[in-house]
Design a protein around this motif. Structure first.
Motif, PDB file in Angstrom:
ATOM      1  N   HIS A 141      42.780  42.335  29.009  1.00  0.00           N
ATOM      2  CA  HIS A 141      43.882  42.725  29.906  1.00  0.00           C
ATOM      3  C   HIS A 141      43.387  43.685  30.991  1.00  0.00           C
ATOM      4  CE1 HIS A 141      47.776  44.253  31.211  1.00  0.00           C
ATOM      5  NE2 HIS A 141      48.334  43.228  30.594  1.00  0.00           N
ATOM      6  N   GLY A 142      44.059  43.683  32.125  1.00  0.00           N
ATOM      7  CA  GLY A 142      43.636  44.530  33.245  1.00  0.00           C
ATOM      8  C   GLY A 142      43.817  46.019  32.981  1.00  0.00           C
ATOM      9  N   ILE A 143      44.880  46.398  32.251  1.00  0.00           N
ATOM     10  CA  ILE A 143      45.192  47.831  32.091  1.00  0.00           C
ATOM     11  C   ILE A 143      44.072  48.569  31.343  1.00  0.00           C
ATOM     12  CG2 ILE A 143      46.799  49.472  31.026  1.00  0.00           C
ATOM     13  CD1 ILE A 143      48.540  48.316  33.013  1.00  0.00           C
ATOM     14  N   LEU A 146      41.044  48.834  33.634  1.00  0.00           N
ATOM     15  CA  LEU A 146      41.228  49.748  34.774  1.00  0.00           C
ATOM     16  C   LEU A 146      41.207  51.200  34.304  1.00  0.00           C
ATOM     17  CD1 LEU A 146      43.970  47.943  36.891  1.00  0.00           C
ATOM     18  CD2 LEU A 146      41.697  48.614  37.684  1.00  0.00           C
ATOM     19  N   LEU A 176      42.227  41.255  40.473  1.00  0.00           N
ATOM     20  CA  LEU A 176      43.695  41.340  40.382  1.00  0.00           C
ATOM     21  C   LEU A 176      44.328  40.752  41.645  1.00  0.00           C
ATOM     22  CD1 LEU A 176      45.241  42.534  38.025  1.00  0.00           C
ATOM     23  CD2 LEU A 176      45.503  44.638  39.334  1.00  0.00           C
ATOM     24  N   LYS A 183      47.909  32.666  42.133  1.00  0.00           N
ATOM     25  CA  LYS A 183      49.078  32.330  41.289  1.00  0.00           C
ATOM     26  C   LYS A 183      50.324  32.144  42.159  1.00  0.00           C
ATOM     27  CE  LYS A 183      48.068  34.071  36.703  1.00  0.00           C
ATOM     28  NZ  LYS A 183      48.375  34.980  35.623  1.00  0.00           N
ATOM     29  N   ARG A 190      53.675  28.208  33.282  1.00  0.00           N
ATOM     30  CA  ARG A 190      52.945  28.272  32.018  1.00  0.00           C
ATOM     31  C   ARG A 190      53.399  27.117  31.125  1.00  0.00           C
ATOM     32  NH1 ARG A 190      49.913  32.950  31.134  1.00  0.00           N
ATOM     33  NH2 ARG A 190      50.341  34.570  32.683  1.00  0.00           N
ATOM     34  N   PHE A 199      51.785  41.558  26.929  1.00  0.00           N
ATOM     35  CA  PHE A 199      51.720  43.000  27.156  1.00  0.00           C
ATOM     36  C   PHE A 199      51.572  43.251  28.660  1.00  0.00           C
ATOM     37  CE2 PHE A 199      48.264  46.299  27.588  1.00  0.00           C
ATOM     38  CZ  PHE A 199      49.042  47.399  27.339  1.00  0.00           C
ATOM     39  N   VAL A 200      52.411  44.061  29.244  1.00  0.00           N
ATOM     40  CA  VAL A 200      52.466  44.420  30.684  1.00  0.00           C
ATOM     41  C   VAL A 200      52.013  43.292  31.630  1.00  0.00           C
ATOM     42  CG1 VAL A 200      51.952  46.190  32.405  1.00  0.00           C
ATOM     43  CG2 VAL A 200      51.873  46.785  29.999  1.00  0.00           C
ATOM     44  N   LEU A 202      52.650  41.294  35.615  1.00  0.00           N
ATOM     45  CA  LEU A 202      53.174  41.386  36.980  1.00  0.00           C
ATOM     46  C   LEU A 202      54.130  40.205  37.162  1.00  0.00           C
ATOM     47  CD1 LEU A 202      49.744  42.005  38.779  1.00  0.00           C
ATOM     48  CD2 LEU A 202      51.429  43.725  38.127  1.00  0.00           C
ATOM     49  N   ASP A 205      52.837  36.728  36.941  1.00  0.00           N
ATOM     50  CA  ASP A 205      52.288  36.285  35.662  1.00  0.00           C
ATOM     51  C   ASP A 205      53.194  35.299  34.940  1.00  0.00           C
ATOM     52  OD1 ASP A 205      49.822  37.536  35.862  1.00  0.00           O
ATOM     53  OD2 ASP A 205      50.664  39.454  35.256  1.00  0.00           O
ATOM     54  N   SER A 211      43.883  31.523  35.052  1.00  0.00           N
ATOM     55  CA  SER A 211      44.050  32.527  34.007  1.00  0.00           C
ATOM     56  C   SER A 211      43.375  33.827  34.451  1.00  0.00           C
ATOM     57  CB  SER A 211      43.423  32.040  32.704  1.00  0.00           C
ATOM     58  OG  SER A 211      43.198  33.153  31.849  1.00  0.00           O
ATOM     59  N   GLY A 212      44.178  34.876  34.539  1.00  0.00           N
ATOM     60  CA  GLY A 212      43.649  36.186  34.912  1.00  0.00           C
ATOM     61  C   GLY A 212      42.703  36.736  33.854  1.00  0.00           C
ATOM     62  N   HIS A 213      43.013  36.431  32.599  1.00  0.00           N
ATOM     63  CA  HIS A 213      42.143  36.908  31.522  1.00  0.00           C
ATOM     64  C   HIS A 213      40.780  36.232  31.597  1.00  0.00           C
ATOM     65  CE1 HIS A 213      45.724  38.727  29.792  1.00  0.00           C
ATOM     66  NE2 HIS A 213      44.940  39.361  28.929  1.00  0.00           N
ATOM     67  N   ARG A 249      43.405  32.018  25.197  1.00  0.00           N
ATOM     68  CA  ARG A 249      44.526  31.834  26.132  1.00  0.00           C
ATOM     69  C   ARG A 249      45.213  30.479  25.890  1.00  0.00           C
ATOM     70  NH1 ARG A 249      46.204  35.825  26.842  1.00  0.00           N
ATOM     71  NH2 ARG A 249      47.261  35.547  28.816  1.00  0.00           N
ATOM     72  N   HIS A 255      48.100  29.196  28.502  1.00  0.00           N
ATOM     73  CA  HIS A 255      47.485  28.451  29.599  1.00  0.00           C
ATOM     74  C   HIS A 255      47.132  27.035  29.211  1.00  0.00           C
ATOM     75  CE1 HIS A 255      46.896  31.786  32.394  1.00  0.00           C
ATOM     76  NE2 HIS A 255      46.611  32.531  31.336  1.00  0.00           N
TER      77      HIS A 255
HETATM   78  C1  LIG Z   1      49.289  44.740  35.086  1.00  0.00           C
HETATM   79  C2  LIG Z   1      47.842  44.502  35.270  1.00  0.00           C
HETATM   80  C3  LIG Z   1      47.011  45.594  35.771  1.00  0.00           C
HETATM   81  C4  LIG Z   1      47.282  43.318  35.027  1.00  0.00           C
HETATM   82  C5  LIG Z   1      47.997  42.124  34.569  1.00  0.00           C
HETATM   83  C6  LIG Z   1      47.127  41.444  33.602  1.00  0.00           C
HETATM   84  C7  LIG Z   1      47.724  40.135  33.201  1.00  0.00           C
HETATM   85  C8  LIG Z   1      48.914  40.152  32.363  1.00  0.00           C
HETATM   86  C9  LIG Z   1      47.137  39.011  33.615  1.00  0.00           C
HETATM   87  C10 LIG Z   1      47.626  37.673  33.277  1.00  0.00           C
HETATM   88  O1  LIG Z   1      46.619  37.020  32.621  1.00  0.00           O
HETATM   89  P1  LIG Z   1      46.725  35.493  32.328  1.00  0.00           P
HETATM   90  O2  LIG Z   1      46.843  34.812  33.644  1.00  0.00           O
HETATM   91  O3  LIG Z   1      45.445  35.139  31.620  1.00  0.00           O
HETATM   92  O4  LIG Z   1      47.910  35.287  31.450  1.00  0.00           O
END
Ligand SMILES: CC(C)=CCC/C(C)=C/COP(=O)(O)O
Length: 294
Positions: A141-143, A146, A176, A183, A190, A199-200, A202, A205, A211-213, A249, A255
């Motif tokens: 996760h990004g949090i 960071l 990010l 996206k 999804r 968990f947290v 944006l 999302d 996939s951000g992860h 994921r 995903h």
């Molecule tokens: C709130 C911050 C700082 C980051 C969001 C991280 C997040 C939830 C990314 C989504 O990841 P996937 O696209 O893999 O589900």
């Protein structure tokens, strides 16, 4: 009485041209469903026992050809409209191989992603593994990344360490930003079997591509492998972690496989950008001014 043969939209075959030419899936309309029909028509024209002459005729009767030979109904008052064709036949239009390849890939992607989504819910076949998958989710996760980077940056007492951490921060923010933009542009939903209990997040999302992860994991592991001196087992573990985060994921149902594959590609390329723009007290002194004053 036998019921009439119906087309893919459930309309009887031989329905009038005007009733279908404005439907969203029709080729004349140019809607998103057009490719679906092209795909189906390709399959039917190659089906065993299919009449090749018929397939040739269909191609010559496609609206693309018809447009050149006589106008569409209603464009010239003096000319008679073309004879109505059975609707299925009118769908057989120049199948584009790129379109077919993409649609086939998409179909395989959806099928495989659903099959691999074994931790998508508590009652799924591997539902008991869900807490472990969610732990992996937090690890990418990004949090935490960071916060950890900011903490390291302010605690670091060497210039070399600060430089690396400043670039790590830049990498995380770039990731990010790019993931958010893609996206928001692509807006791929999804998978339906996903539970939105992340968990947290944006607002973007709610979308899954890329996939951000996966992108963060690929970026972080390339960064770590290039800037930390690690023993071989730790290097292997870093690469393994990246792939497991990506796989988790899909297993969580967050995903589709292509979201993760593109995420890996994106993260890999992002590292090249970071490396190219490498920030240092020489080319970006303003970023390091805080420590210069100490
Ligand atoms: C709130 C911050 C700082 C980051 C969001 C991280 C997040 C939830 C990314 C989504 O990841 P996937 O696209 O893999 O589900």
């Amino acid at each position: 009485m036998p019921s009439p043969r119906r087309n893919t939209e459930g309309r009887p075959l031989g329905a009038s041209a005007s009733s279908s030419s404005s439907s969203p899936g029709s080729p004349a309309h140019g809607g998103s469903g057009a490719g679906r029909f092209e795909f189906q028509s390709l399959l039917s024209s190659r089906a065993p026992g299919g009449d090749p002459t018929c397939a040739r005729l269909r191609a010559s009767e496609s609206p693309v050809h018809r447009r050149g030979s006589f106008p569409l109904a209603g464009t010239g008052p003096s000319q008679a409209p073309p004879p109505a064709l059975p609707e299925d036949d009118r769908m057989d239009l120049n199948p584009s191989f790129l379109g077919i390849a993409l649609r086939s890939l998409l179909a395989i992607d959806l099928w495989l992603s659903k099959k691999l989504g074994v931790c998508a819910g508590e009652n799924s076949s591997w539902g008991s593994m869900r807490p472990l998958m969610k732990l992996l989710e937090i690890s990418g996760h990004g949090i935490p990344w960071l916060l950890g980077t900011l903490y390291g940056l302010f605690r670091s007492d060497s210039w070399a360490g600060r430089e690396v951490l400043m670039n790590l921060l830049f990498a995380l923010l770039l990731d990010l930003l790019l993931v958010t933009v893609i996206k928001a542009l692509v807006r791929r939903r999804r998978p339906a079997h996903n539970q939105m209990d992340m968990f947290v997040t944006l607002s973007v999302d709610k979308y899954s591509f890329p996939s951000g992860h996966a992108s963060r994991a690929a970026l972080m592991s390339r960064f770590i492998l290039n800037h930390l001196v690690l023993a071989i087992p730790l290097r292997v573990l870093t690469v393994l972690w990246t792939f497991i985060v990506g796989l988790s994921r899909v297993m969580l149902g967050r995903h589709n496989v292509t979201d993760v594959a593109f995420g890996f590609f994106l993260g890999y390329m992002q590292y090249s950008i970071v490396d190219y723009c490498w920030l240092s007290p020489h080319n970006a002194p303003a970023l390091f001014v805080l420590w210069n004053q100490q």
